[in-house]
Design an enzyme around this catalytic site. Structure first.
Site: not given
Length: 288
Positions: A60, A104, A127
């Protein structure tokens, strides 16, 4: 048995549309920088050193560089508790130089992951993991979609899949994949059925699906004989050995369209994350 009288399914490649979206995102980031002097910034937070998570974050961050987005990485040691993680996410939420935040996941056994997600300011939840984002997405209000479901919808549009009036079956009910994907499909006038580990006679429901989204995290659970002929199959599973939740070989003989694993949903997920980071920066600067 597979139906040999019909051709194999056409692949829904996510690599090419993800590349085009990333190129458009890079152009938007460059334009924002030219107009304001601000470079969009995505902060990535990683707890511990799980090899898969380390790889995902590295990927990413590399994609950020390609799109002209600044990446700030915040590594935390394994064993970091909820309180410390919430503090870090709160600090990033308050930092005007940070426009998007990615935690994450999984964040580890010592963390209340929902509490951690909720520490992310909705304006920076690129996200799409907070309850605020889920509610906004469900009601069609401004906000950020969960990245994998958002990428799936873009992929369906790319291949001109008509959703209105069609029966979409979602196998999986996670808060950041199955549930939001079903709401996005419902918002496009599909009739949505959720299935999960306690669903009775799963194959009979799968055979009614015009559009099937597999997001359950069980390798090759769904086989070709479980599918309605001509179905559109989106495999959002990723399991050891580079296999999805769908048995690809048999499903391809029965479906009309199918995503490969890897190379289908995954590239779109990252591309949406980048696009939403630039969009978040524009909004925070009063330009969106």
């Amino acid at each position: 048995m597979t139906d040999r009288s019909r051709p194999s399914a056409r692949l829904m490649d996510g690599t090419a549309p993800a590349r085009r979206l990333t190129e458009a995102t890079a152009a938007a980031a460059a334009d924002l920088r030219l107009r304001t002097g601000v470079t969009p910034c995505l902060a990535t937070v990683l707890v511990g050193e799980d090899p898969a998570s380390v790889t995902y974050v590295r990927m990413k961050r590399a994609r950020c560089e390609q799109a002209g987005i600044r990446s700030r990485h915040v590594p935390l040691p394994a064993g970091t508790g909820t309180s410390r993680l919430v503090d870090v996410l709160g600090e990033l939420s308050a930092d005007p130089a940070v426009h998007g935040i990615l935690l994450q996941h999984p964040a580890g056994p010592d963390v209340d992951e929902r509490a951690a997600f909720e520490a992310i300011a909705p304006a920076k939840d690129v996200d799409g993991v907070t309850t605020h984002s889920f509610a906004a997405m469900s009601f069609g209000l401004p906000g950020f979609a969960s990245c994998t479901p958002g990428g799936i919808m873009r992929l369906l549009d790319e291949y001109q899949v008509e959703l209105a009036g069609r029966h979409a079956v979602v196998v999986g009910r996670s808060a950041i994949l199955g549930k939001p994907a079903g709401m996005l499909l419902l918002g496009r006038d599909a009739t949505v059925t959720y299935c999960h580990s306690r669903t009775a006679d799963l194959p009979s429901i799968l055979r009614e699906a015009d559009v099937l989204l597999a997001a359950v995290g069980r390798p090759e659970l769904i086989r070709g004989e479980d599918l309605k002929p001509g179905a559109v199959v989106i495999d959002a599973g990723y399991n050891p050995g580079n296999v999805g939740d769908v048995h690809f070989a048999s499903a391809r003989e029965r479906a009309a369209l199918i995503t490969p694993v890897p190379g289908g949903v995954g590239p779109m997920t990252i591309a949406v994350l980048l696009a939403q980071t630039v969009e978040a920066a524009e909004r925070q600067l009063g330009l969106g």
